[in-house]
Design an enzyme around this catalytic site. Sequence first.
Site, PDB file in Angstrom:
ATOM      1  N   ASP A  39      -0.772  -0.568   9.726  1.00  0.00           N
ATOM      2  CA  ASP A  39      -2.013  -1.067  10.318  1.00  0.00           C
ATOM      3  C   ASP A  39      -2.317  -0.326  11.615  1.00  0.00           C
ATOM      4  O   ASP A  39      -1.408   0.097  12.325  1.00  0.00           O
ATOM      5  CB  ASP A  39      -1.866  -2.572  10.593  1.00  0.00           C
ATOM      6  CG  ASP A  39      -3.205  -3.276  10.737  1.00  0.00           C
ATOM      7  OD1 ASP A  39      -4.244  -2.634  10.499  1.00  0.00           O
ATOM      8  OD2 ASP A  39      -3.207  -4.462  11.088  1.00  0.00           O
ATOM      9  N   HIS A  56      -6.717   7.504   9.311  1.00  0.00           N
ATOM     10  CA  HIS A  56      -6.044   7.403   8.017  1.00  0.00           C
ATOM     11  C   HIS A  56      -5.309   8.701   7.686  1.00  0.00           C
ATOM     12  O   HIS A  56      -4.198   8.671   7.152  1.00  0.00           O
ATOM     13  CB  HIS A  56      -7.057   7.088   6.921  1.00  0.00           C
ATOM     14  CG  HIS A  56      -7.709   5.745   7.070  1.00  0.00           C
ATOM     15  ND1 HIS A  56      -6.985   4.586   7.288  1.00  0.00           N
ATOM     16  CD2 HIS A  56      -9.025   5.368   7.027  1.00  0.00           C
ATOM     17  CE1 HIS A  56      -7.818   3.557   7.369  1.00  0.00           C
ATOM     18  NE2 HIS A  56      -9.051   4.006   7.218  1.00  0.00           N
ATOM     19  N   LEU A 150      16.017   7.441  -2.365  1.00  0.00           N
ATOM     20  CA  LEU A 150      15.069   6.452  -1.847  1.00  0.00           C
ATOM     21  C   LEU A 150      13.905   6.241  -2.812  1.00  0.00           C
ATOM     22  O   LEU A 150      13.354   7.205  -3.350  1.00  0.00           O
ATOM     23  CB  LEU A 150      14.523   6.928  -0.500  1.00  0.00           C
ATOM     24  CG  LEU A 150      13.355   6.112   0.094  1.00  0.00           C
ATOM     25  CD1 LEU A 150      13.858   4.821   0.702  1.00  0.00           C
ATOM     26  CD2 LEU A 150      12.595   6.925   1.137  1.00  0.00           C
TER      27      LEU A 150
END
Length: 268
Positions: A39, A56, A150
């Site tokens: 955020d 972004h 991962l």
Amino acid sequence: MLEKIWWKKSPDVEEKTLSFRVDEVRQKIVPSHVAIIMDGNGRWAKQRNLPRVMGHREGMNTVRKITRFANRLGIRVLTLYAFSTENWKRPRFEVDFLMKLPVEFLSTYLPELIEENVRVEMIGDFSALPSHTQKAIKNAMDATATNDGLVLNFAMNYGSRLELVDVVKAIGEMTKNGEIRPEDIDEALIESKLMTSHLPEPDLLIRTSGEIRLSNFMLWQLAYAEFNFTDVYWPDFDEECLLSAVEDFQARCRRFGGVNEGIGALNK
């Protein structure tokens, strides 16, 4: 009287300090699954008099940095809330830009993800994404399917309430067809129908930018996760931020409803 001497650490000194802390963290219990609500991209851009979309794009670079560092820490699953079912309400230009970011990110960094032994996955309504976004994500998932390091799990067009509604529908259909009885419904059955059924539940949730809410994110899965909220905007979230969040996690005592059990006790 002693005079204070001010000096700036060199990159080598900073890396040595970071490496020492990483080694310390890896000797303790590392959260297996870390979920992050990314955020603050828009506010980061606004502070710099830039268009929101530039926030972004910078956030995309943070994804790369944090993925690499999470892998280094020994985190097994990293789930990133990239686009919610509610985000379609944003301006069309911004939505279109957000739908192109996975294409840009995965086309640029897929070779690096493969080299790092990262497996790309996604939760959310895949069918509602634009074709170019679908293609990029599917290609990355296929190309990394055999990797066993991962798991980089993107929550795209994801909403937890919609996920739970779909679970209820699936179980209702099973009951209707006589596959199960109402009394057979339990937590294990519900969890088996979740999009994350093959993943461990998150141990740690991080939300950046100072907001303190879940925003319809993994409501079932986060029942016993530790929460970490930071004022740092996502584009500024770096290795130090993640390391500090994990260190804070390791200092907590996780009881899961019991007494005198938890991560803090086990790490001592």
